[in-house]
Design an enzyme around this catalytic site. Structure first.
Site, short mmCIF file in Angstrom:
data_model
loop_
_atom_site.label_atom_id
_atom_site.label_comp_id
_atom_site.label_asym_id
_atom_site.label_seq_id
_atom_site.Cartn_x
_atom_site.Cartn_y
_atom_site.Cartn_z
N GLU A 28 4.37 -0.71 3.82
CA GLU A 28 4.77 -1.16 2.49
C GLU A 28 6.22 -1.64 2.47
O GLU A 28 6.58 -2.54 1.70
CB GLU A 28 4.59 -0.01 1.50
CG GLU A 28 5.01 -0.31 0.08
CD GLU A 28 4.98 0.92 -0.81
OE1 GLU A 28 4.80 0.77 -2.02
OE2 GLU A 28 5.15 2.05 -0.28
N ILE A 71 0.87 -1.18 0.00
CA ILE A 71 0.00 0.00 0.00
C ILE A 71 0.90 1.22 0.00
O ILE A 71 1.64 1.46 0.96
CB ILE A 71 -0.92 0.01 1.23
CG1 ILE A 71 -1.80 -1.25 1.27
CG2 ILE A 71 -1.80 1.26 1.23
CD1 ILE A 71 -2.60 -1.41 2.55
N HIS A 72 0.86 1.98 -1.07
CA HIS A 72 1.77 3.12 -1.24
C HIS A 72 1.04 4.43 -0.96
O HIS A 72 -0.12 4.59 -1.36
CB HIS A 72 2.32 3.13 -2.67
CG HIS A 72 3.40 4.13 -2.90
ND1 HIS A 72 4.66 3.99 -2.39
CD2 HIS A 72 3.38 5.31 -3.58
CE1 HIS A 72 5.39 5.03 -2.75
NE2 HIS A 72 4.64 5.86 -3.48
N PRO A 73 1.65 5.37 -0.25
CA PRO A 73 2.98 5.33 0.35
C PRO A 73 2.86 5.15 1.88
O PRO A 73 2.57 6.12 2.60
CB PRO A 73 3.55 6.70 0.00
CG PRO A 73 2.32 7.61 0.02
CD PRO A 73 1.11 6.75 -0.27
#
Length: 421
Positions: A401, A395-397
């Site tokens: 992650e 899952i960015h940002p």
């Protein structure tokens, strides 16, 4: 207290994001903080009592000791003594803070006392390097009180020592002072404060503090229980020796939590032990607590969370040649604009090479790491491998992650410092 300290960091960061704030003018209202904390604790206790009442559990605010394996003697505040009998007896008295013994040690407070101090602590000496010591020192320093941590040997004994050293570095870089390889030998109470004499490798030193408190461990609160009257066997520490079913050597006397030998001193594990014991005694179930891979968090200024083996433990268990350590230093996105925590956060996965790189330990040093580790603990408990993590889309940002992007290994010698997003 930890949250109050983090708010101070947010105030400092806010100016970088365009807020017209004056963080340097912000000061902690100690009386308000203590009042709010005590009110919260009282509300929790009130809620627990209410839940007991709702479930038809009789609550007695009395001191208890054993007469025999089926009889408990209780004494209330009025001095009234009663005997009560039961088929089963559960001991769950927890522990009390250890206060070191030396001339003047009557001036040493415990971390329990700290949360109810009526006046600000001022110049504070923290004796010890346990997680409680570091947590308290961290928030006192953030509140603006000159804070010193006195360490006899190492920080966070029993935890991964690379992580302990990173916490030490982070706290020291923030301006918090450490006195290493030192022990207090006496305290004198004088007009200008508490004169603490401590021994170092270079000799004796005297410094003046307003408050001294110790966080060097806890002892089981079992001494006054008269356990020997029931034939209950304890370890030298005073903790009750129990089997996998939380049963002492006396078949109907059980023990859970910090007063039990070999159990983690963690509230959630004690709660689970109590729940499963109740299921076994009254619901005809058989499940016992799995004490392997219990996650925990040290709420130091930069939170440290872990599950599974430390690197030292993994090497001892499997051999250094049979483990692979993936790791990375990184910076959370939210601290890039205020230029804080530049590659000071760190994550490492410890994998068993002989078992498809099954993950046997995770260590994470970053803001809110506890929130991340809870989910990771489920993955470890389910037997996740490095391949499982590699196959997971990040899952960015987010900081979480980083855990599914690890490539560098200690064995390979690649640069673990991350650049860019």
């Amino acid at each position: 207290m930890h949250r109050a300290a983090l708010i101070k960091e947010d105030l400092h960061d806010s100016a970088s994001f365009g807020w017209n704030s004056n963080p340097e003018a912000a000061k902690i209202d100690w009386s308000k903080l203590v009042e709010s904390t005590q009110l919260h604790i009282k509300s929790l206790n009130f809620g627990y009592k209410g839940q007991l009442h709702s479930n038809n559990v009789q609550y007695l605010n009395e001191l208890a000791s054993l007469k025999d394996a089926n009889t408990v003697i209780t004494k209330n505040r009025r001095g009234e003594i009663k005997e009560r009998t039961a088929k089963n007896i559960l001991v769950a008295v927890g522990g009390r803070p250890v206060i070191p013994s030396f001339p003047g040690s009557e001036y040493v407070l415990s971390s329990d006392d700290l949360f109810s101090l009526s006046t600000p602590p001022g110049r504070t000496l923290v004796i010890g390097a346990s997680y409680i010591a570091l947590e308290c020192a961290g928030f006192l320093h953030a509140f603006g009180f000159p804070t010193t941590v006195m360490v006899r040997s190492i920080l966070l004994r029993g935890f991964d020592q690379q992580m302990a050293n990173l916490i030490h570095k982070n706290m020291e870089n923030s301006g918090l002072r450490f006195i290493m390889k030192a022990i207090p030998t006496s305290i004198e109470n004088k007009d200008d404060g508490l004169h603490v004499t401590y021994k170092t490798e270079e000799g004796d030193v005297v410094e003046v503090f307003d408050t001294v408190f110790a966080a060097i461990g806890r002892y089981p609160d079992t001494k006054s229980l008269n356990l020997e009257a029931a034939g209950v066997v304890t370890a030298k520490s005073g903790k009750i020796i129990v089997d996998d079913f939380d049963r002492s050597n006396v078949s109907n006397v059980f023990s859970i939590g910090d007063c039990s030998e070999g159990r983690p001193e963690l509230t959630p594990s004690a709660i689970r032990a109590g729940k499963l014991l109740a299921h076994r005694l009254f619901a005809n179930k058989t499940e016992i607590v799995d004490y392997k891979n219990i996650p925990t968090t040290v709420f130091s200024p930069l939170e440290y969370s872990t599950v599974g083996f430390s690197e030292e433990q993994a090497i001892a268990e499997y051999g250094e040649e049979n483990i692979e350590v993936y790791h990375s230093f990184f910076q959370p996105l939210e601290t890039t604009i205020p230029h804080r925590l530049e590659n000071e956060c760190y994550v490492k996965l410890i994998c068993n090479k002989k078992d498809y790189e099954r993950i046997i330990g995770i260590h994470l040093l970053c803001p809110n790491s506890g929130e991340i580790m809870q989910g990771l603990a489920v993955a470890v408990k389910c037997g996740a491998t490095k391949k499982d993590f590699d196959g997971t889309v990040g899952i960015h940002p987010t900081m979480a992650e980083e855990i599914v992007l690890l490539k560098a290994t200690k064995r390979g010698g690649e640069d673990p410092n991350k650049s860019g997003c």
